[in-house]
Design a protein around this motif. Structure first.
Motif, PDB file in Angstrom:
ATOM      1  N   LYS A  86      -5.169  10.836 -58.799  1.00  0.00           N
ATOM      2  CA  LYS A  86      -6.090  11.490 -57.560  1.00  0.00           C
ATOM      3  C   LYS A  86      -5.517  10.909 -56.092  1.00  0.00           C
ATOM      4  O   LYS A  86      -5.322  11.468 -55.146  1.00  0.00           O
ATOM      5  CB  LYS A  86      -7.425  11.250 -57.858  1.00  0.00           C
ATOM      6  N   MET A  87      -5.304   9.527 -56.263  1.00  0.00           N
ATOM      7  CA  MET A  87      -5.221   8.736 -55.074  1.00  0.00           C
ATOM      8  C   MET A  87      -3.722   9.198 -54.496  1.00  0.00           C
ATOM      9  O   MET A  87      -3.546   9.460 -53.414  1.00  0.00           O
ATOM     10  CB  MET A  87      -5.215   7.214 -55.381  1.00  0.00           C
ATOM     11  N   ILE A  88      -2.832   9.108 -55.513  1.00  0.00           N
ATOM     12  CA  ILE A  88      -1.397   9.874 -54.826  1.00  0.00           C
ATOM     13  C   ILE A  88      -1.333  11.265 -54.340  1.00  0.00           C
ATOM     14  O   ILE A  88      -0.904  11.353 -53.184  1.00  0.00           O
ATOM     15  CB  ILE A  88      -0.431   9.653 -56.043  1.00  0.00           C
ATOM     16  N   GLY A  89      -2.149  12.053 -54.895  1.00  0.00           N
ATOM     17  CA  GLY A  89      -2.349  13.339 -54.688  1.00  0.00           C
ATOM     18  C   GLY A  89      -3.013  13.338 -53.142  1.00  0.00           C
ATOM     19  O   GLY A  89      -2.520  14.256 -52.266  1.00  0.00           O
ATOM     20  N   ASP A  90      -4.047  12.668 -52.896  1.00  0.00           N
ATOM     21  CA  ASP A  90      -5.022  12.682 -51.826  1.00  0.00           C
ATOM     22  C   ASP A  90      -3.809  12.171 -50.572  1.00  0.00           C
ATOM     23  O   ASP A  90      -4.078  12.795 -49.576  1.00  0.00           O
ATOM     24  CB  ASP A  90      -6.031  11.655 -51.738  1.00  0.00           C
ATOM     25  N   SER A  91      -3.175  11.049 -51.052  1.00  0.00           N
ATOM     26  CA  SER A  91      -2.273  10.726 -49.882  1.00  0.00           C
ATOM     27  C   SER A  91      -0.990  11.510 -49.261  1.00  0.00           C
ATOM     28  O   SER A  91      -0.268  11.327 -48.559  1.00  0.00           O
ATOM     29  CB  SER A  91      -1.425   9.153 -50.291  1.00  0.00           C
ATOM     30  N   PHE A  92      -0.833  12.741 -50.074  1.00  0.00           N
ATOM     31  CA  PHE A  92       0.024  13.602 -49.750  1.00  0.00           C
ATOM     32  C   PHE A  92      -0.473  14.923 -49.253  1.00  0.00           C
ATOM     33  O   PHE A  92      -0.368  16.010 -49.891  1.00  0.00           O
ATOM     34  CB  PHE A  92       1.132  13.911 -50.861  1.00  0.00           C
ATOM     35  N   GLY A  93      -1.466  14.859 -48.378  1.00  0.00           N
ATOM     36  CA  GLY A  93      -2.046  15.886 -47.739  1.00  0.00           C
ATOM     37  C   GLY A  93      -3.081  16.518 -48.637  1.00  0.00           C
ATOM     38  O   GLY A  93      -3.355  17.811 -48.502  1.00  0.00           O
ATOM     39  N   GLY A  94      -3.758  15.781 -49.391  1.00  0.00           N
ATOM     40  CA  GLY A  94      -4.869  16.198 -50.378  1.00  0.00           C
ATOM     41  C   GLY A  94      -4.464  17.242 -51.481  1.00  0.00           C
ATOM     42  O   GLY A  94      -5.361  17.819 -51.761  1.00  0.00           O
ATOM     43  N   ARG A  95      -3.547  16.948 -52.286  1.00  0.00           N
ATOM     44  CA  ARG A  95      -3.190  17.832 -53.548  1.00  0.00           C
ATOM     45  C   ARG A  95      -3.841  17.249 -54.545  1.00  0.00           C
ATOM     46  O   ARG A  95      -3.928  15.968 -54.373  1.00  0.00           O
ATOM     47  CB  ARG A  95      -1.449  17.594 -53.374  1.00  0.00           C
ATOM     48  N   ASP A  96      -3.976  17.965 -55.449  1.00  0.00           N
ATOM     49  CA  ASP A  96      -4.641  17.449 -56.628  1.00  0.00           C
ATOM     50  C   ASP A  96      -3.690  16.857 -57.571  1.00  0.00           C
ATOM     51  O   ASP A  96      -2.604  16.993 -57.436  1.00  0.00           O
ATOM     52  CB  ASP A  96      -5.556  18.776 -57.091  1.00  0.00           C
ATOM     53  N   HIS A  97      -4.262  16.494 -58.668  1.00  0.00           N
ATOM     54  CA  HIS A  97      -3.653  15.600 -59.523  1.00  0.00           C
ATOM     55  C   HIS A  97      -2.510  16.378 -60.538  1.00  0.00           C
ATOM     56  O   HIS A  97      -1.576  15.809 -60.908  1.00  0.00           O
ATOM     57  CB  HIS A  97      -4.419  14.722 -60.460  1.00  0.00           C
ATOM     58  N   SER A  98      -2.622  17.776 -60.654  1.00  0.00           N
ATOM     59  CA  SER A  98      -1.991  18.422 -61.388  1.00  0.00           C
ATOM     60  C   SER A  98      -0.675  18.649 -60.657  1.00  0.00           C
ATOM     61  O   SER A  98       0.485  18.904 -61.309  1.00  0.00           O
ATOM     62  CB  SER A  98      -2.493  19.738 -61.756  1.00  0.00           C
ATOM     63  N   THR A  99      -0.670  18.731 -59.347  1.00  0.00           N
ATOM     64  CA  THR A  99       0.535  18.651 -58.576  1.00  0.00           C
ATOM     65  C   THR A  99       1.414  17.440 -58.662  1.00  0.00           C
ATOM     66  O   THR A  99       2.462  17.692 -58.829  1.00  0.00           O
ATOM     67  CB  THR A  99       0.269  18.904 -56.948  1.00  0.00           C
ATOM     68  N   VAL A 100       0.722  16.233 -58.722  1.00  0.00           N
ATOM     69  CA  VAL A 100       1.400  15.128 -58.976  1.00  0.00           C
ATOM     70  C   VAL A 100       2.076  15.141 -60.377  1.00  0.00           C
ATOM     71  O   VAL A 100       2.957  14.613 -60.442  1.00  0.00           O
ATOM     72  CB  VAL A 100       0.500  13.827 -58.827  1.00  0.00           C
ATOM     73  N   ILE A 101       1.377  15.439 -61.415  1.00  0.00           N
ATOM     74  CA  ILE A 101       1.936  15.797 -62.718  1.00  0.00           C
ATOM     75  C   ILE A 101       3.206  16.542 -62.834  1.00  0.00           C
ATOM     76  O   ILE A 101       4.149  16.475 -63.386  1.00  0.00           O
ATOM     77  CB  ILE A 101       0.786  16.150 -63.863  1.00  0.00           C
ATOM     78  N   HIS A 102       3.041  17.753 -62.128  1.00  0.00           N
ATOM     79  CA  HIS A 102       4.180  18.749 -62.060  1.00  0.00           C
ATOM     80  C   HIS A 102       5.281  18.038 -61.351  1.00  0.00           C
ATOM     81  O   HIS A 102       6.696  18.010 -61.886  1.00  0.00           O
ATOM     82  CB  HIS A 102       3.824  19.880 -61.227  1.00  0.00           C
ATOM     83  N   SER A 103       4.968  17.113 -60.263  1.00  0.00           N
ATOM     84  CA  SER A 103       6.345  16.472 -59.637  1.00  0.00           C
ATOM     85  C   SER A 103       6.876  15.356 -60.417  1.00  0.00           C
ATOM     86  O   SER A 103       8.074  15.249 -60.568  1.00  0.00           O
ATOM     87  CB  SER A 103       5.597  15.714 -58.393  1.00  0.00           C
ATOM     88  N   LEU A 104       5.903  14.832 -61.317  1.00  0.00           N
ATOM     89  CA  LEU A 104       6.500  13.739 -62.115  1.00  0.00           C
ATOM     90  C   LEU A 104       7.392  14.326 -63.134  1.00  0.00           C
ATOM     91  O   LEU A 104       8.502  13.716 -63.570  1.00  0.00           O
ATOM     92  CB  LEU A 104       5.368  12.840 -62.895  1.00  0.00           C
TER      93      LEU A 104
END
Length: 468
Positions: A419-437
């Motif tokens: 959640k913290m990572i997503g927030d730091s990239f323009g407020g993206r949610d955690h699912s976007t981070v998971i997809h990127s990983l």
């Protein structure tokens, strides 16, 4: 007519003599000495704890019959148990001869032997009542040993987890979990004898027993325990006599189906200067390690400790603390206590400056941390794109790749949550981070050139960590 204690006991012996053979009578009843008679309570003295245990297990009915015949239905038999040289434990008034200054503190073993329904001697478990499963915060780092511990608490000595060896670095909750098991057992089984002891205290008891020529009594006492918890067994190293005595106690308890729980700061195989036969026995049951808690678990632990103090902190403060206190749960508690003290005693507002000052007392090089922002700057420079573009919604290939790589590195080289990572990239949610990983990992698995590019960035991240 008022009876004296000697007359009553002699009459009891005459009754007992008719019920058992001559040799057992000579062995188990002739050494007993009558001490006093108070109304319907007869006090007798026995040589040691093992003697008491044997009488309780084998001659309860005979004793009950004799005492009731002499003193009536409410007749009560109490014990004084000789411990070492001339020390008595177990009087009904709970009066125990205090040890002289040169003597070590002895285990408190009280409660009378009562007829009818003879009760076992009850010992002080030495457990900290604050260490419970309710206060044990579970996460991926400790779920396995925690589940095993709860299974043991439900069926002590009756699972395959005997012994249970819990190991891990300092401050990860080994003592808490071990004592939580003991407290849960006492809660579920009020008749169980549970004892917690550190290896240092156990060793001191061994030394005292050897000095006073009472090793047999010492071992007999420990063989009465239903659940034995020994903390920090790594300190058995280079103590051959203590190891020998513990080996014998371990064998007797294990063969009797009693539960043994041990903690260590390292795995059994890494316990140097501990006898191989002991190491082998430590591996008979379950060896479970406590790992360093991840960021999310540290947040949960911090919240638990804050709630206990009826204290609150903002999310950014909690995240800062948990990003820097990583390896020791006790340090998290120390930070909380310090902040509570600063707030209540010094009437200071808990701002980020104060938090950093407090955290710095517990962790050296607090600022030597790679942040998500550091990573974004490195990756943006590598791809020659503005950092601000990583926050945008543009789908340009280079920017998407830079954003996904930044998220991948942030997850692997910081303690930030999804959640913290997503927030730091323009407020993206955690699912976007998971997809990127997943996207980055898939490309690394199929494209060697891309993998080399990622490895080059990893080296830059590590170099940055050293140079900050």
């Amino acid at each position: 007519m008022i009876k004296d204690h000697i007359l009553v006991w002699n009459n009891c012996l005459n009754i007992i003599r008719k019920s058992i053979d001559a040799q057992p009578f000579k062995t188990w009843f002739e050494p007993i000495k009558p001490v006093k008679l108070t109304e319907e309570v007869l006090t007798i003295q026995v040589p040691n704890k093992f003697f008491y245990e044997w009488l309780e297990e084998h001659y309860v009915d005979v004793l009950k019959k004799a005492v009731k015949k002499e003193l009536g239905f409410n007749g009560t038999l109490e014990y004084q148990i000789m411990v070492e040289n001339h020390r008595l434990i177990g009087t009904t008034s709970d009066v125990t001869k205090k040890p002289a200054k040169h003597e070590t503190e002895e285990q408190k073993i009280l409660n009378p032997f009562v007829i009818p329904g003879i009760r076992k001697i009850k010992i002080d478990s030495q457990l900290n009542p604050a260490y419970t499963f309710d206060n044990f915060v579970e996460g991926e780092c400790n779920r396995f040993p925690g589940s095993a511990g709860l299974a043991i608490a439900k069926k002590p000595g009756g699972t395959a987890f005997n012994p249970l060896v819990i190991y891990g670095d300092v401050g990860l909750g080994k003592t808490h979990l071990a004592q939580a098991i003991g407290n849960e057992i006492l809660k579920r089984f009020t008749d169980k004898q549970v004892l917690y002891v550190t290896t240092e205290k156990f060793t001191n008891q061994v030394i005292q027993a050897i000095k006073s020529n009472s090793v047999n009594d010492f071992m007999n006492f420990y063989q009465m325990i239903d659940v034995l918890i020994i903390d920090d067994i790594q300190f058995l190293a280079n103590r051959p006599k203590t190891q020998e005595i513990f080996f014998n106690i371990f064998n007797q308890l294990h063969q009797s189906g009693k539960q043994i729980i041990l903690t260590s700061d390292r795995a059994p195989k890494d316990l140097l200067e501990v006898e191989a036969r002991l190491i082998s026995r430590f591996k008979w049951g379950l060896v479970a390690d406590l790992k360093i808690p991840d960021f999310e678990t540290r947040i949960k632990i911090l919240d638990k400790k804050l709630a206990k103090e009826n204290f609150t902190l903002t999310d950014d403060v909690k995240e800062y603390i948990c990003n820097h206190i990583k390896n020791n749960i006790r340090e998290l508690e120390g930070v909380v206590i310090s902040l509570v003290a600063q707030s209540s005693l010094n009437r200071r507002t808990i701002d980020m400056k104060l938090v950093k000052d407090v955290v710095r007392q517990f962790v050296s090089h607090v600022d030597r941390e790679v942040s998500v922002d550091n990573i974004k700057i490195l990756v943006a420079k590598h791809f020659d794109v503005p950092v601000e573009k990583l926050h945008s919604k543009t789908r340009m290939r280079d920017i998407v790749m830079a954003r996904q790589l930044s998220m991948y590195l942030a997850k692997n080289y910081t303690n930030s949550s999804l959640k913290m990572i997503g927030d730091s990239f323009g407020g993206r949610d955690h699912s976007t981070v998971i997809h990127s990983l997943k996207a980055v990992q898939d490309m690394m698995d199929t494209d060697l050139l891309f993998k080399d590019k990622v490895n080059a960035l990893v080296k830059k991240v590590k170099t940055t960590l050293v140079n900050i």
